[in-house]
Design a protein around this motif. Structure first.
Motif, PDB file in Angstrom:
ATOM      1  N   THR A 121      -0.472  -5.347   0.347  1.00 28.23           N
ATOM      2  CA  THR A 121      -2.088  -5.293  -0.193  1.00 28.23           C
ATOM      3  C   THR A 121      -2.866  -6.517  -0.175  1.00 28.23           C
ATOM      4  OG1 THR A 121      -0.406  -4.678  -2.335  1.00 28.23           O
ATOM      5  CG2 THR A 121      -2.423  -5.915  -2.911  1.00 28.23           C
ATOM      6  N   TRP A 122      -2.090  -7.296   0.327  1.00 32.65           N
ATOM      7  CA  TRP A 122      -3.427  -8.345   1.189  1.00 32.65           C
ATOM      8  C   TRP A 122      -4.205  -7.924   2.216  1.00 32.65           C
ATOM      9  CZ3 TRP A 122      -5.091 -12.820  -0.810  1.00 32.65           C
ATOM     10  CH2 TRP A 122      -5.854 -14.209  -0.505  1.00 32.65           C
ATOM     11  N   TYR A 123      -3.444  -6.969   4.108  1.00 33.76           N
ATOM     12  CA  TYR A 123      -4.129  -6.374   4.382  1.00 33.76           C
ATOM     13  C   TYR A 123      -5.219  -5.844   4.450  1.00 33.76           C
ATOM     14  CZ  TYR A 123      -4.262  -4.549   9.037  1.00 33.76           C
ATOM     15  OH  TYR A 123      -5.326  -4.155  10.224  1.00 33.76           O
ATOM     16  N   THR A 124      -4.419  -4.611   2.937  1.00 35.59           N
ATOM     17  CA  THR A 124      -5.440  -3.438   2.334  1.00 35.59           C
ATOM     18  C   THR A 124      -6.754  -3.793   2.207  1.00 35.59           C
ATOM     19  OG1 THR A 124      -3.627  -2.132   2.174  1.00 35.59           O
ATOM     20  CG2 THR A 124      -5.369  -1.343   1.196  1.00 35.59           C
ATOM     21  N   TRP A 125      -6.641  -4.799   1.217  1.00 30.61           N
ATOM     22  CA  TRP A 125      -7.838  -5.841   0.625  1.00 30.61           C
ATOM     23  C   TRP A 125      -9.131  -6.657   1.992  1.00 30.61           C
ATOM     24  CZ3 TRP A 125      -5.655  -9.066  -3.783  1.00 30.61           C
ATOM     25  CH2 TRP A 125      -5.257  -8.414  -4.983  1.00 30.61           C
ATOM     26  N   ALA A 145       0.738  -5.093   8.204  1.00 26.61           N
ATOM     27  CA  ALA A 145       1.148  -5.890   7.302  1.00 26.61           C
ATOM     28  C   ALA A 145       2.741  -6.022   7.933  1.00 26.61           C
ATOM     29  CB  ALA A 145       1.184  -5.681   6.537  1.00 26.61           C
ATOM     30  N   GLN A 146       3.545  -5.500   7.769  1.00 27.45           N
ATOM     31  CA  GLN A 146       5.037  -6.297   8.290  1.00 27.45           C
ATOM     32  C   GLN A 146       5.164  -6.864   8.814  1.00 27.45           C
ATOM     33  OE1 GLN A 146       8.028  -2.571   8.582  1.00 27.45           O
ATOM     34  NE2 GLN A 146       9.845  -3.948   8.154  1.00 27.45           N
ATOM     35  N   LEU A 147       4.639  -6.699   9.909  1.00 23.53           N
ATOM     36  CA  LEU A 147       4.696  -6.546  11.414  1.00 23.53           C
ATOM     37  C   LEU A 147       4.421  -8.160  11.704  1.00 23.53           C
ATOM     38  CD1 LEU A 147       4.132  -4.024  13.842  1.00 23.53           C
ATOM     39  CD2 LEU A 147       5.895  -5.653  14.210  1.00 23.53           C
ATOM     40  N   ALA A 148       3.179  -7.966  10.935  1.00 23.53           N
ATOM     41  CA  ALA A 148       2.422  -9.836  10.544  1.00 23.53           C
ATOM     42  C   ALA A 148       3.091 -11.449  10.018  1.00 23.53           C
ATOM     43  CB  ALA A 148       0.880  -9.794  10.451  1.00 23.53           C
ATOM     44  N   GLY A 149       4.122  -9.826   8.764  1.00 19.94           N
ATOM     45  CA  GLY A 149       4.192 -10.892   7.604  1.00 19.94           C
ATOM     46  C   GLY A 149       3.922 -11.113   7.107  1.00 19.94           C
ATOM     47  N   ILE A 150       3.268  -9.742   6.139  1.00 23.29           N
ATOM     48  CA  ILE A 150       1.753 -10.328   5.521  1.00 23.29           C
ATOM     49  C   ILE A 150       2.079  -9.716   4.559  1.00 23.29           C
ATOM     50  CG2 ILE A 150       0.647 -11.620   6.364  1.00 23.29           C
ATOM     51  CD1 ILE A 150      -2.017  -9.217   7.038  1.00 23.29           C
TER      52      ILE A 150
END
Length: 283
Positions: A54-58, A46-51
């Motif tokens: 929680t959003w990525y986990t969902w 998530a950090q590397l993608a800049g998101i």
């Protein structure tokens, strides 16, 4: 019918497999002594993608959320997806790539394409649809791969035949490589039909019938149709060496034309002529 729930689950499974194949070292991230996660952690991806985490986990959990093309582009970049994998991701997220929108569809093989098949007299050639069903072929293809006229609809599916036919398995010198590439192409085709009953049935049947299919399907590999060289072991004429290429039909992009071109190696062209002459004598 497309099942949103199954599509989202497929998306989550795909993201997990792609995250798992990356190493923190690929991005200069530290690896602590207590690290147990295979590949990147969710928060790292998530950090590397800049998101948001929680959003990525969902996304991985298959939650009912809408994801933007910009987010998918960022994930594609971080996960280093190739073109086929990227298309697979966008379709699973219900965000088709712009380059894929608005393409015309047809339901049958037109006469021009059938004429092409007949003109490629000594090149085994066949046409597959979006489910990898073989829908048209020439005589050369029939003498090498089997008489498609005598097969039922299931056996004319390239994936089904690959994993259930003993004769087809023995035809390829390197069957495992051929089968793994084919299943990766089938996974990409399946992207557009997640939840479709036809796909669910054939996947379930192949999973029960073939341990190889069951193992490789779970890996979520996706692949286009690269050209290359194939060595076939025909029961009548022995080793045949061919170049193969698959082309998309411009006016009917759901159809693909696969051509096997005999090489001079091993007198393959002469063997093709012998097979066709032998077949003509039987008729």
């Amino acid at each position: 019918m497309l099942s949103d729930k199954e599509r989202r689950k497929e998306l989550g499974d795909f993201l997990k497999t792609r995250r798992a194949r990356l190493s923190p070292q690929d991005f200069g991230l530290p690896i602590g002594p207590r690290r147990k996660t295979e590949g990147l952690r969710r928060e790292e991806a998530a950090q590397l993608a800049g998101i948001g985490v929680t959003w990525y986990t969902w996304l991985e959990q298959g939650r009912d959320i809408q994801v933007s093309s910009d987010v998918l582009e960022a994930i594609s970049r971080v996960f280093r997806l190739n073109e086929e994998e990227k298309e697979h991701l966008f379709l699973l997220a219900n965000r088709p790539l712009l380059s894929k929108v608005g393409r015309p569809l047809v339901e049958s093989v037109n006469s021009v394409l059938k004429n092409v098949l007949s003109q490629l007299e000594y090149c085994p050639t066949y046409v597959t649809d979006e489910k990898l069903n073989i829908v048209s072929w020439n005589k050369a293809a029939a003498v090498v791969f089997g008489d498609f006229n005598k097969m039922n609809d299931r056996d004319r599916n390239a994936v089904w035949r690959c994993f259930t036919s003993k004769e087809y398995r023995e035809l390829f010198l390197n069957w495992e490589d051929h089968a793994q590439r084919l299943i990766a192409q089938f996974r990409l085709a399946y992207t557009r039909f997640v939840g479709d009953e036809w796909f669910k049935d054939i996947i379930k049947e192949l999973t029960n019938k073939s341990p190889e299919f069951r193992n490789w399907w779970s890996k979520h590999e996706v692949l286009g149709t690269p050209c290359g060289k194939k060595t076939l072991l025909h029961p009548l004429v022995g080793e045949m060496i061919m170049d193969h290429i698959t082309l998309q039909v411009y006016d009917a992009p759901e159809l693909k034309l696969t051509i096997y071109q005999p090489r001079q190696e091993g007198e393959t062209e002469q063997k093709m002529k012998h097979l066709l002459n032998w077949q003509a004598d039987l008729q």
